[in-house]
Every structure is written in structure tokens, then in C-alpha cells.
Design a protein around this motif. Structure first.
Motif, PDB file in Angstrom:
ATOM      1  N   VAL A  25       0.841  -1.204   0.000  1.00 60.47           N
ATOM      2  CA  VAL A  25       0.000   0.000   0.000  1.00 60.47           C
ATOM      3  C   VAL A  25       0.875   1.253   0.000  1.00 60.47           C
ATOM      4  O   VAL A  25       0.590   2.237  -0.701  1.00 60.47           O
ATOM      5  N   PHE A  26       1.952   1.229   0.785  1.00 63.21           N
ATOM      6  CA  PHE A  26       2.894   2.352   0.843  1.00 63.21           C
ATOM      7  C   PHE A  26       3.458   2.647  -0.550  1.00 63.21           C
ATOM      8  O   PHE A  26       3.503   3.802  -0.984  1.00 63.21           O
ATOM      9  N   VAL A  30      -4.220  13.102   0.315  1.00 61.75           N
ATOM     10  CA  VAL A  30      -4.783  11.782   0.601  1.00 61.75           C
ATOM     11  C   VAL A  30      -3.727  10.692   0.444  1.00 61.75           C
ATOM     12  O   VAL A  30      -3.640   9.765   1.272  1.00 61.75           O
ATOM     13  N   THR A  31      -2.890  10.793  -0.591  1.00 56.24           N
ATOM     14  CA  THR A  31      -1.835   9.784  -0.748  1.00 56.24           C
ATOM     15  C   THR A  31      -0.871   9.814   0.423  1.00 56.24           C
ATOM     16  O   THR A  31      -0.380   8.764   0.862  1.00 56.24           O
ATOM     17  N   ARG A  32      -0.612  11.000   0.967  1.00 54.53           N
ATOM     18  CA  ARG A  32       0.296  11.102   2.116  1.00 54.53           C
ATOM     19  C   ARG A  32      -0.336  10.483   3.365  1.00 54.53           C
ATOM     20  O   ARG A  32       0.342   9.823   4.151  1.00 54.53           O
ATOM     21  N   VAL A  33      -1.640  10.695   3.547  1.00 60.29           N
ATOM     22  CA  VAL A  33      -2.327  10.090   4.691  1.00 60.29           C
ATOM     23  C   VAL A  33      -2.312   8.571   4.568  1.00 60.29           C
ATOM     24  O   VAL A  33      -2.043   7.857   5.549  1.00 60.29           O
ATOM     25  N   VAL A  34      -2.587   8.069   3.367  1.00 66.86           N
ATOM     26  CA  VAL A  34      -2.567   6.615   3.157  1.00 66.86           C
ATOM     27  C   VAL A  34      -1.172   6.052   3.442  1.00 66.86           C
ATOM     28  O   VAL A  34      -1.025   4.993   4.074  1.00 66.86           O
ATOM     29  N   ALA A  81       2.634   3.081   6.827  1.00 68.61           N
ATOM     30  CA  ALA A  81       3.873   3.075   7.609  1.00 68.61           C
ATOM     31  C   ALA A  81       3.614   2.705   9.057  1.00 68.61           C
ATOM     32  O   ALA A  81       4.434   2.041   9.706  1.00 68.61           O
ATOM     33  N   ALA A  82       2.438   3.109   9.583  1.00 71.51           N
ATOM     34  CA  ALA A  82       2.085   2.780  10.967  1.00 71.51           C
ATOM     35  C   ALA A  82       1.876   1.287  11.160  1.00 71.51           C
ATOM     36  O   ALA A  82       1.923   0.795  12.296  1.00 71.51           O
ATOM     37  N   HIS A  83       1.630   0.550  10.105  1.00 75.52           N
ATOM     38  CA  HIS A  83       1.539  -0.910  10.183  1.00 75.52           C
ATOM     39  C   HIS A  83       2.873  -1.569   9.840  1.00 75.52           C
ATOM     40  O   HIS A  83       3.224  -2.607  10.395  1.00 75.52           O
ATOM     41  N   THR A  84       3.622  -0.962   8.914  1.00 80.70           N
ATOM     42  CA  THR A  84       4.908  -1.543   8.507  1.00 80.70           C
ATOM     43  C   THR A  84       5.930  -1.497   9.638  1.00 80.70           C
ATOM     44  O   THR A  84       6.630  -2.485   9.907  1.00 80.70           O
ATOM     45  N   ALA A  85       6.049  -0.346  10.303  1.00 83.16           N
ATOM     46  CA  ALA A  85       7.113  -0.168  11.292  1.00 83.16           C
ATOM     47  C   ALA A  85       7.005  -1.125  12.473  1.00 83.16           C
ATOM     48  O   ALA A  85       7.990  -1.819  12.801  1.00 83.16           O
ATOM     49  N   VAL A 140       9.423   3.934  -4.410  1.00 81.44           N
ATOM     50  CA  VAL A 140       8.731   2.843  -5.107  1.00 81.44           C
ATOM     51  C   VAL A 140       9.665   1.685  -5.470  1.00 81.44           C
ATOM     52  O   VAL A 140       9.376   0.528  -5.134  1.00 81.44           O
ATOM     53  N   PRO A 141      10.798   1.921  -6.160  1.00 83.27           N
ATOM     54  CA  PRO A 141      11.646   0.760  -6.519  1.00 83.27           C
ATOM     55  C   PRO A 141      12.212   0.024  -5.318  1.00 83.27           C
ATOM     56  O   PRO A 141      12.329  -1.205  -5.342  1.00 83.27           O
ATOM     57  N   VAL A 142      12.546   0.764  -4.260  1.00 84.23           N
ATOM     58  CA  VAL A 142      13.069   0.103  -3.060  1.00 84.23           C
ATOM     59  C   VAL A 142      12.002  -0.798  -2.442  1.00 84.23           C
ATOM     60  O   VAL A 142      12.256  -1.953  -2.079  1.00 84.23           O
ATOM     61  N   ALA A 143      10.770  -0.273  -2.344  1.00 80.53           N
ATOM     62  CA  ALA A 143       9.671  -1.065  -1.785  1.00 80.53           C
ATOM     63  C   ALA A 143       9.388  -2.299  -2.628  1.00 80.53           C
ATOM     64  O   ALA A 143       9.126  -3.386  -2.091  1.00 80.53           O
TER      65      ALA A 143
END
Length: 454
Positions: free
Chosen positions: A84-85, A103-107, A112-116, A171-174
Motif C-alpha cells: 500500500v505504501f 490523501v496519498t500522504r495520509v494513506v 507506515a504505521a503498520h509496517t514499522a 517505489v523501486p526500493v519497496a
């Protein structure tokens, strides 16, 4: 090195790459905002939310993200949230309207709050307590710190070409991490009855309270702060009555968890607040450009890298309390050294003699204290609560960052000149660091990590 150990090391690299992205995204927007505003004709109120939207969502959803990772599988939550990030990053680079960008920044903040916490709890459940976990958490902390610094530098470089590259960079790193994660990361077991034990009322109260608190601190909306206090108070009452609460209050009875979270909050007040003031000082008082500012703080990032690599060994020898308290004291000394700077430190000689020592000393303290606090925040807890503990300490850092920035922004106008205002801000940040050192020295005095058998 055995095959299992090699697999664990690759997993650590992937998890650290993800937290590197999360931290980098906090600082990437800073230098790019003026270019975005000019290109899209956006008002300052919209531009602020490109920063605040990410911070509010990230800080507000961390506790929920940590608990979701515990209940529904850490690898699954890590992979889905990172996907999703990446998708939100890609969408942000393609959009040309203000509020869809927000909105993209909020998403991204929610992701990130779930990934970390998923990443941190995967590390703590993969590496047993002791020197191996200490080293792994030191590398993890290092990735977060260098990600923030790298974001400042990359933002200046990329914005010179196009601000859209700031959105595209993660994006490419993710995608590389997502490709390797299913093969390397441990699957883990979901606790029996996890779905039935999910505390929806507690989730709404805690998440809403933290969201409003971070929002209030970010935009200085004090009525929202009052509502946050009411919701957080209600969440405590709810959690006391639930058989399977979102935040079991007994986790704070662990010897180091409560003190580690308080010290982490003070740590963030000091270092993130100071970075906010220091960047403004470099640009507004010393006339550093965005790229010069980013490059100027590179030595601090290098000091963090070197020291964080040594932190695990020092913790094993001296204990969490001593290393964390020492790190906070050294960090505070670096902040207070900025008081030596004046209004004419723009030359290379003045940078080397005045600013560089302060940045390096601060980086050394950072590299000692942050890994220690992360280790203390999860030490002695069972595997099924590692995600929650990870979310707690990361949330403490986010809330502390909001407090630090808000307080330092409030005290800077108190000076009778711009330089005097910045010096008041540096003194305040140094005070936060000394407070954190005191909390660590008292609360973590028994702070050697619990043995693996515990």
C-alpha cells in the motif's frame, strides 16, 4: 555462518530497508514543498498537510498497527502495508491536484504505521534476547536515523530535477523488498482466537485519541488536544474491562517498558525538535540553501552509523540504563554546543570549528540512546506482544516529535532577536534531553536485557 543465520541477516536487511523508507518519507517533503506549491499553485494550508497528514496518520495508527501485526501475522501485515505504501507513493508522483496529493500522504502514513511495528516485532521474534538482538536492533535504529538524514539530502537533490521524483523514490526500493520478503521473512504463527480477541472499542478509543493528540500537536489545535485527553482516558477505562484489550495495561508492569517509552518521548522531543529548529537556523540565519543544509548534516548521520554499530556491545557490557542515559547526556551536549554558533558561521572554517563538533557529538549520543530505548521497550515481553510493544515505542517517538516541534516553535518568538530565539529553542531541546537521561538512569537502572530463557 549457518544457512539459518544467513537467512536472518537477509531478513534484517529487508526489514531495515522498510523502516529506512518510513523515516525517509518524514523528511523528504520538507525541501520539496516550495517547488510543489509553485508548480501546482497550492496555498500554504494545503502544503502543510502534505507534511502533517503523514505525521498524524503515522503517529495515530501505530498502536493499532502493532496489535494488528500480533493478531493477524507479522509477515502478512508487513507485506500488505508495504505494498500500500508503494502504491500511494506512485500515485502521489502522478497526481497534480492538492488534496488528492494529501490523501496519498495520509494513506502512506497509515501504511507506515503498520509496517514499522511489524518490522520491529519480526526482528525481536527472529533474534533471541541478548547480544544478537541488541546488534539487530542497533542496525534497525541506525536504518531509521539514516533514513531521516538521507531524506533531507535526497529531497534537495531530487527537487532540483523535479519534485515528482520525491514521490517516486521509495517505489523501486519497496518493490525489491516485496519481491524478496515472502522467501526470506519468517511466516510466524497467529495466536489462536486472534480474531475473536480483537478489541474494537479499545481500538477506536486509543487510535482516535492518539490521532487527535498528534493532530493537536502538529497544527496547534488545542480543542483537539482536550478531545484527545478524553478519548485516551476513556480508552484506559475500556481496556481495564476487556478480557482481550488492544493495549493490555500489564505490559507497563514490565521493568523497563514504561520508563523506556517515557524516555523515548523525551528523546524525540529533544532530537526531532532540535532538528526542526537547527534546519531553520541554518537556512534563515546562516543562509544555507536546502542542498547545503542537507549535506551539512551528513557528518551527524555518519556519527550515528558508527555509534549505533557499537551500541549493542556497550549495552551487553554496561547495561541498558547506563548506555541510554549516557547517550541522552551526550546528545544534549551536542544540542547545547549549537549555542556557540552566531550569525556569521556561514564560512567553511566556522562550520568546521563550530557546527561540525555539535553535529558529531549529537550523532554519537543519538546512536547510543535510540537503540538502547528500543531494546528496553520490548525486553522481557512474550512474542505475542512484541508488535504491541514496538507500536508503543514508535508511537511515543512520534508523539514526542510533535511535542518537541510544537514547544520549540512556541519558544522561538520569545527572543528579542532571531538568534536569541533560536538559542532559547536549543536550550529547551537540551532540557528535554537531560530529562530523558534522568528517566533512563532511574527507570532503566536494572536495564540489562532479560535473559532469553525468560
Amino acid at each position: 555462518m549457518t544457512r539459518t543465520e544467513g537467512r536472518h541477516q537477509v531478513a534484517l536487511v529487508l526489514l531495515c530497508a522498510a523502516v529506512f523508507l518510513d523515516s525517509m518519507d518524514l523528511s523528504l517533503m520538507g525541501v520539496a514543498l516550495p517547488a510543489i506549491g509553485r508548480d501546482l499553485s497550492l496555498p500554504d494550508s494545503t502544503l502543510q498537510w502534505l507534511m502533517s497528514g503523514y505525521a498524524v496518520a503515522y503517529g495515530g495508527f501505530l498502536l493499532l498497527g502493532g496489535r494488528v501485526a500480533d493478531l493477524f501475522g507479522r509477515r502478512r501485515v508487513f507485506v500488505v502495508s508495504l505494498a500500500v505504501f508503494a502504491a500511494a507513493s506512485l500515485a502521489g508522483g502522478l497526481l497534480s491536484d492538492g488534496w488528492p496529493l494529501v490523501v496519498t500522504r495520509v494513506v502512506k502514513g497509515v501504511a507506515a504505521a503498520h509496517t514499522a511495528p511489524a518490522a520491529l516485532s519480526l526482528i525481536t521474534t527472529t533474534f533471541a534476547e541478548g547480544p544478537r538482538r541488541n546488534r539487530a536492533l542497533g542496525v534497525y535504529s541506525l536504518a531509521g536515523a539514516t533514513g531521516y538524514t538521507a531524506g533531507l539530502i535526497a529531497s534537495g537533490l531530487l527537487t532540483e530535477v523535479s519534485w515528482r521524483l520525491v514521490f517516486f523514490l521509495p517505489v523501486p526500493v519497496a518493490l525489491l523488498v516485496l519481491a524478496a520478503a515472502p522467501k526470506v521473512l519468517p511466516r510466524g504463527l497467529r495466536p489462536p482466537g486472534a480474531r475473536q480477541g480483537f478489541d474494537a472499542a479499545g481500538a477506536v478509543a486509543v487510535t482516535g485519541g492518539v490521532l487527535l493528540l498528534v493532530f493537536a500537536l502538529t497544527v496547534k489545535n488545542w480543542p483537539a488536544g482536550v478531545m484527545a485527553a478524553l478519548l485516551l482516558g476513556a480508552s484506559v477505562a475500556i481496556e481495564r474491562r476487556r478480557p482481550a484489550p488492544l493495549v493490555p495495561l500489564e505490559v507497563f508492569r514490565s521493568g523497563t517498558v514504561g520508563a523506556a517509552n517515557l524516555a523515548a518521548l523525551a528523546w524525540a522531543c529533544a532530537t526531532i525538535g532540535w532538528q526542526f529548529a537547527a534546519v531553520l537556523y541554518l537556512e534563515h540565519v546562516l543562509d544555507y540553501g536546502p542542498l547545503a543544509t542537507g549535506l551539512g548534516i551528513v557528518p551527524m548521520g555518519l556519527a550515528i552509523v558508527i555509534t549505533a554499530n557499537l551500541a549493542g556491545r556497550l549495552i551487553s557490557r554496561w547495561g541498558l540504563g547506563r548506555v541510554a542515559a549516557t547517550g541522552m547526556l551526550v546528545q544534549g551536549a551536542g544540542i547545547l554546543l549549537f549555542l556557540r554558533a552566531g550569525t556569521t558561521s556561514g564560512t567553511t572554517v566556522d562550520y568546521v570549528t563550530t557546527l561540525l563538533p555539535a553535529l558529531v557529538v549529537h550523532g554519537i549520543g543519538n546512536g547510543l540512546s535510540f537503540p538502547s530505548l528500543n531494546i528496553a521497550a520490548v525486553a522481557g515481553l512474550p512474542d505475542e506482544r512484541q508488535g504491541l510493544a514496538s507500536g508503543l515505542v514508535t508511537s511515543a517517538v512520534q508523539i514526542g516529535a510533535g511535542i518537541g516541534v510544537a514547544v520549540l516553535a512556541a519558544v522561538m518568538p520569545l527572543g528579542d532577536s532571531p538568534l536569541a530565539g533560536y538559542r532559547i529553542a536549543f536550550l529547551t531541546a537540551g532540557g528535554f534531553s537531560l530529562l530523558g537521561a534522568l528517566i533512563a538512569a532511574i527507570g532503566l537502572r536494572l536495564g540489562r536485557p532479560a535473559p532469553a530463557a525468560a
